[in-house]
Design an enzyme around this catalytic site. Structure first.
Site, mmCIF file in Angstrom:
data_model
loop_
_atom_site.group_PDB
_atom_site.id
_atom_site.type_symbol
_atom_site.label_atom_id
_atom_site.label_comp_id
_atom_site.label_asym_id
_atom_site.label_seq_id
_atom_site.Cartn_x
_atom_site.Cartn_y
_atom_site.Cartn_z
ATOM 1 N N LYS A 232 2.351 -3.208 6.126
ATOM 2 C CA LYS A 232 2.609 -2.952 4.713
ATOM 3 C C LYS A 232 4.053 -2.496 4.477
ATOM 4 C CE LYS A 232 -1.357 -4.240 3.256
ATOM 5 N NZ LYS A 232 -1.453 -5.510 2.473
ATOM 6 N N TYR B 2 -1.520 -1.567 10.706
ATOM 7 C CA TYR B 2 -1.693 -1.777 9.269
ATOM 8 C C TYR B 2 -0.517 -1.188 8.488
ATOM 9 C CZ TYR B 2 -3.411 -1.200 4.525
ATOM 10 O OH TYR B 2 -3.526 -1.230 3.169
ATOM 11 N N SER C 13 0.866 -1.185 0.000
ATOM 12 C CA SER C 13 0.000 0.000 0.000
ATOM 13 C C SER C 13 0.899 1.230 0.000
ATOM 14 C CB SER C 13 -0.884 0.000 1.251
ATOM 15 O OG SER C 13 -1.479 1.257 1.468
#
Length: 265
Positions: free
Chosen positions: A156, A152, A139
């Site tokens: 990533k 999160y 991401s």
């Protein structure tokens, strides 16, 4: 031996769009996700539309026994995986220390541990075969710390770093490794992560999954190391790399906080 592209998280969103884009180019597919009924329907549709072989396997990648069973089943089959697409992933949002630990652990198990194990297993097989390709889905969040989505963003960043490292390690063995870093995309991700984009979701800042997938497949064909779909996202990544780290922290925190349903105190 038949050759296949293995796509995880293939039942919806970017994973489904990637599966369709690959089938359109004549790739046989093995689709992996938890939802059997959805996978069965998707496999039937893609096989009919694009005249390719489409298989599916149900697996909860967060469960080590299920993941081991998946790997064993594929090892014992006569299907050669020449493209691994690690797309499965999830997000959480809000103050990290206030989140349910089980959900945060689940994120780590899917976004990092399962991805790493699949890269280890199939990267090794591809190296023995003298060729293959891996696409890991990260991401734009991988390029900066993301307060209110700290776990999160960290997961990533791991995917980005692992992918770049493996690219150099496996280059001489004929295995190509790329990492896809999309920005905001119209999928169920935001709802699952507890985020609300509001009017932004209908604007040009948010891309369609199909558009992201087309760019990703073109990047794979060019053996692109880091694939960032959309010029706005590419510009954002560039700014994050050039700006002072303290400023990046502040800006990313403000953006994440703005899309929380209820702003934390």
């Amino acid at each position: 031996m038949s050759r296949y592209a293995l796509v995880t998280g293939a039942s919806s969103g970017i994973g489904l769009a990637l599966a369709e884009a690959l089938a359109r180019r004549g790739h046989n597919l093995i689709l992996v996700a938890r939802q059997r009924e959805a996978l069965e329907s998707i496999a039937c549709e893609l096989a009919q539309r694009f005249a390719v072989d489409v298989l599916f396997l149900t697996c909860n990648l967060a469960e080590p026994r299920q993941l081991s069973g998946l790997l064993q089943e594929l090892e014992e089959s006569d299907h050669e995986i020449d493209l691994l697409v690690n797309n499965a992933g999830l997000g959480t949002s809000g103050p990290y220390i206030e989140q349910d630990w089980g959900r945060e652990q689940h994120l780590i198990e899917v976004n990092m541990l399962a991805l790493a194990r699949l890269c280890h297993a199939f990267g090794g097989r591809m190296a023995e075969q003298g060729g293959g390709q891996i696409l890991n889905v990260a991401s734009v969040a991988a390029f900066q710390p993301g307060a209110w989505m700290s776990n999160y963003s960290a997961s990533k960043a791991y995917v980005l770093s692992l992918s770049e490292g493996l690219r150099e390690e496996l280059r001489s063995r004929g295995v190509k490794v790329s990492v896809l870093c999309p920005g905001p995309t119209r999928t169920a991700f935001f709802r699952g992560a507890g985020l609300r984009l509001g009017r932004l979701e209908r604007g040009t800042l948010v891309m369609d999954a199909e558009q992201v997938a087309r760019i990703a497949v073109r990047g794979l064909e060019r053996n692109q190391a880091i694939i960032v779909p959309g010029w706005r996202n590419a510009l954002l990544v560039l700014v994050h790399r050039l700006a002072p780290r303290w400023l990046v922290r502040k800006v990313s925190a403000a953006i994440n906080r703005a899309v929380l349903p209820v702003a934390p105190l």
